[in-house]
Scaffold this motif. Sequence first.
Motif, mmCIF file in Angstrom:
data_model
loop_
_atom_site.group_PDB
_atom_site.id
_atom_site.type_symbol
_atom_site.label_atom_id
_atom_site.label_comp_id
_atom_site.label_asym_id
_atom_site.label_seq_id
_atom_site.Cartn_x
_atom_site.Cartn_y
_atom_site.Cartn_z
ATOM 1 N N ASP A 1 0.816 -1.203 0.000
ATOM 2 C CA ASP A 1 0.000 0.000 0.000
ATOM 3 C C ASP A 1 0.853 1.258 0.000
ATOM 4 O O ASP A 1 2.025 1.242 0.374
ATOM 5 N N ALA A 2 0.226 2.353 -0.398
ATOM 6 C CA ALA A 2 0.904 3.647 -0.430
ATOM 7 C C ALA A 2 0.977 4.237 0.973
ATOM 8 O O ALA A 2 0.060 4.078 1.777
ATOM 9 N N LEU B 1 11.356 5.459 -9.745
ATOM 10 C CA LEU B 1 11.875 6.625 -9.041
ATOM 11 C C LEU B 1 11.848 6.409 -7.531
ATOM 12 O O LEU B 1 10.870 5.876 -7.002
ATOM 13 N N HIS B 2 12.902 6.853 -6.867
ATOM 14 C CA HIS B 2 12.963 6.846 -5.413
ATOM 15 C C HIS B 2 13.105 8.278 -4.943
ATOM 16 O O HIS B 2 13.741 9.102 -5.606
ATOM 17 N N MET B 3 12.520 8.554 -3.779
ATOM 18 C CA MET B 3 12.526 9.924 -3.276
ATOM 19 C C MET B 3 12.518 9.906 -1.755
ATOM 20 O O MET B 3 11.937 9.013 -1.140
ATOM 21 N N SER B 4 13.172 10.905 -1.179
ATOM 22 C CA SER B 4 12.994 11.158 0.255
ATOM 23 C C SER B 4 12.403 12.550 0.399
ATOM 24 O O SER B 4 12.750 13.464 -0.355
ATOM 25 N N VAL B 5 11.470 12.671 1.332
ATOM 26 C CA VAL B 5 10.805 13.944 1.602
ATOM 27 C C VAL B 5 10.788 14.178 3.107
ATOM 28 O O VAL B 5 10.825 13.234 3.888
ATOM 29 N N SER B 6 10.730 15.445 3.472
ATOM 30 C CA SER B 6 10.550 15.780 4.889
ATOM 31 C C SER B 6 9.209 16.476 5.035
ATOM 32 O O SER B 6 8.826 17.296 4.202
ATOM 33 N N ASP B 7 8.498 16.117 6.104
ATOM 34 C CA ASP B 7 7.191 16.726 6.339
ATOM 35 C C ASP B 7 7.364 18.046 7.099
ATOM 36 O O ASP B 7 8.482 18.486 7.378
ATOM 37 N N ALA B 8 6.249 18.672 7.440
ATOM 38 C CA ALA B 8 6.280 19.995 8.087
ATOM 39 C C ALA B 8 6.918 19.955 9.478
ATOM 40 O O ALA B 8 7.315 20.993 10.004
ATOM 41 N N GLN B 9 7.040 18.758 10.078
ATOM 42 C CA GLN B 9 7.692 18.626 11.379
ATOM 43 C C GLN B 9 9.145 18.168 11.248
ATOM 44 O O GLN B 9 9.813 17.928 12.247
ATOM 45 N N GLY B 10 9.634 18.024 10.022
ATOM 46 C CA GLY B 10 11.019 17.623 9.803
ATOM 47 C C GLY B 10 11.252 16.128 9.769
ATOM 48 O O GLY B 10 12.390 15.688 9.644
ATOM 49 N N ARG B 11 10.192 15.333 9.890
ATOM 50 C CA ARG B 11 10.350 13.883 9.780
ATOM 51 C C ARG B 11 10.640 13.528 8.325
ATOM 52 O O ARG B 11 10.070 14.126 7.413
ATOM 53 N N VAL B 12 11.496 12.547 8.118
ATOM 54 C CA VAL B 12 11.901 12.155 6.767
ATOM 55 C C VAL B 12 11.295 10.801 6.422
ATOM 56 O O VAL B 12 11.307 9.877 7.227
ATOM 57 N N TRP B 13 10.771 10.740 5.212
ATOM 58 C CA TRP B 13 10.170 9.530 4.666
ATOM 59 C C TRP B 13 10.824 9.247 3.318
ATOM 60 O O TRP B 13 11.179 10.178 2.606
ATOM 61 N N GLY B 14 10.938 7.985 2.955
ATOM 62 C CA GLY B 14 11.528 7.663 1.663
ATOM 63 C C GLY B 14 10.944 6.396 1.092
ATOM 64 O O GLY B 14 10.472 5.525 1.823
ATOM 65 N N GLY B 15 10.969 6.290 -0.229
ATOM 66 C CA GLY B 15 10.489 5.094 -0.901
ATOM 67 C C GLY B 15 10.299 5.337 -2.383
ATOM 68 O O GLY B 15 10.806 6.311 -2.950
ATOM 69 N N HIS B 16 9.552 4.432 -3.003
ATOM 70 C CA HIS B 16 9.229 4.526 -4.427
ATOM 71 C C HIS B 16 8.209 5.646 -4.647
ATOM 72 O O HIS B 16 7.226 5.747 -3.904
ATOM 73 N N VAL B 17 8.429 6.462 -5.672
ATOM 74 C CA VAL B 17 7.499 7.534 -6.017
ATOM 75 C C VAL B 17 6.286 6.922 -6.710
ATOM 76 O O VAL B 17 6.414 6.224 -7.715
ATOM 77 N N LEU B 18 5.110 7.192 -6.169
ATOM 78 C CA LEU B 18 3.861 6.706 -6.755
ATOM 79 C C LEU B 18 3.144 7.838 -7.486
ATOM 80 O O LEU B 18 3.392 9.020 -7.209
ATOM 81 N N PRO B 19 2.254 7.485 -8.408
ATOM 82 C CA PRO B 19 1.427 8.531 -9.020
ATOM 83 C C PRO B 19 0.654 9.283 -7.944
ATOM 84 O O PRO B 19 0.306 8.720 -6.903
ATOM 85 N N GLY B 20 0.421 10.561 -8.194
ATOM 86 C CA GLY B 20 -0.352 11.361 -7.260
ATOM 87 C C GLY B 20 0.478 12.291 -6.405
ATOM 88 O O GLY B 20 -0.077 13.026 -5.585
ATOM 89 N N CYS B 21 1.809 12.276 -6.570
ATOM 90 C CA CYS B 21 2.655 13.248 -5.864
ATOM 91 C C CYS B 21 2.505 14.573 -6.590
ATOM 92 O O CYS B 21 3.048 14.768 -7.679
ATOM 93 N N ARG B 22 1.753 15.492 -6.008
ATOM 94 C CA ARG B 22 1.471 16.786 -6.643
ATOM 95 C C ARG B 22 2.454 17.853 -6.189
ATOM 96 O O ARG B 22 2.722 17.994 -4.988
ATOM 97 N N VAL B 23 2.983 18.596 -7.163
ATOM 98 C CA VAL B 23 3.903 19.691 -6.863
ATOM 99 C C VAL B 23 3.144 20.762 -6.093
ATOM 100 O O VAL B 23 2.030 21.146 -6.463
ATOM 101 N N ARG B 24 3.735 21.242 -4.997
ATOM 102 C CA ARG B 24 3.106 22.295 -4.202
ATOM 103 C C ARG B 24 3.499 23.672 -4.732
ATOM 104 O O ARG B 24 2.647 24.444 -5.136
ATOM 105 N N THR B 25 4.790 23.997 -4.748
ATOM 106 C CA THR B 25 5.222 25.296 -5.275
ATOM 107 C C THR B 25 6.094 25.134 -6.518
ATOM 108 O O THR B 25 5.934 25.869 -7.482
ATOM 109 N N THR B 26 7.014 24.197 -6.474
ATOM 110 C CA THR B 26 7.918 23.966 -7.606
ATOM 111 C C THR B 26 8.589 22.617 -7.425
ATOM 112 O O THR B 26 8.651 22.098 -6.314
ATOM 113 N N ALA B 27 9.071 22.070 -8.512
ATOM 114 C CA ALA B 27 9.997 20.935 -8.485
ATOM 115 C C ALA B 27 11.035 21.216 -9.556
ATOM 116 O O ALA B 27 10.686 21.531 -10.698
#
Length: 142
Positions: A60-61, A84-110
């Motif tokens: 699951d996603a 594609l693999h990606m790591s992201v940090s959330d608004a609290q600074g926690r880091v998550w990583g894994g395979h990029v799935l469809p539905g990752c929407r750009v917020r301001t820029t990529a």
Amino acid sequence: MPGRRPIDAMHTLPLRLNPGEDLRAALQAAVRARDQRAAFVIAGIGSLVDARLRLAAADDALVVPGPSEILTLSGSLGADHAHLHMSVSDAQGRVWGGHVLPGCRVRTTAEVLIALLPDWDFSRDPDAATGYLELVAKARGQ
């Protein structure tokens, strides 16, 4: 030297994706629009909203809700696939990583740098050892 291939050409493609674009779909579309069949994402930074990742061995996603920052982005792109693999940090600074799935929407820029490999074709074939569709890289004309 006889029997050795010359060094293959590589072209770089810097991209800026806009708010609302689907990260994965936009990268695949950029490669297809240039009639390329082999590319690597070298690097990417930017921001997403509700990032969608598949963790190792998960079915699951994982949705990272709200805004997140892209810390790393890399992978391979072919005419009909993206790995594609990606790591992201959330608004609290926690880091998550894994395979990029469809539905990752750009917020301001990529901002993404892609290496186009015009002398190669990438495809994905079943691999008996892993049970997954794995990369097959072939020089054009082979």
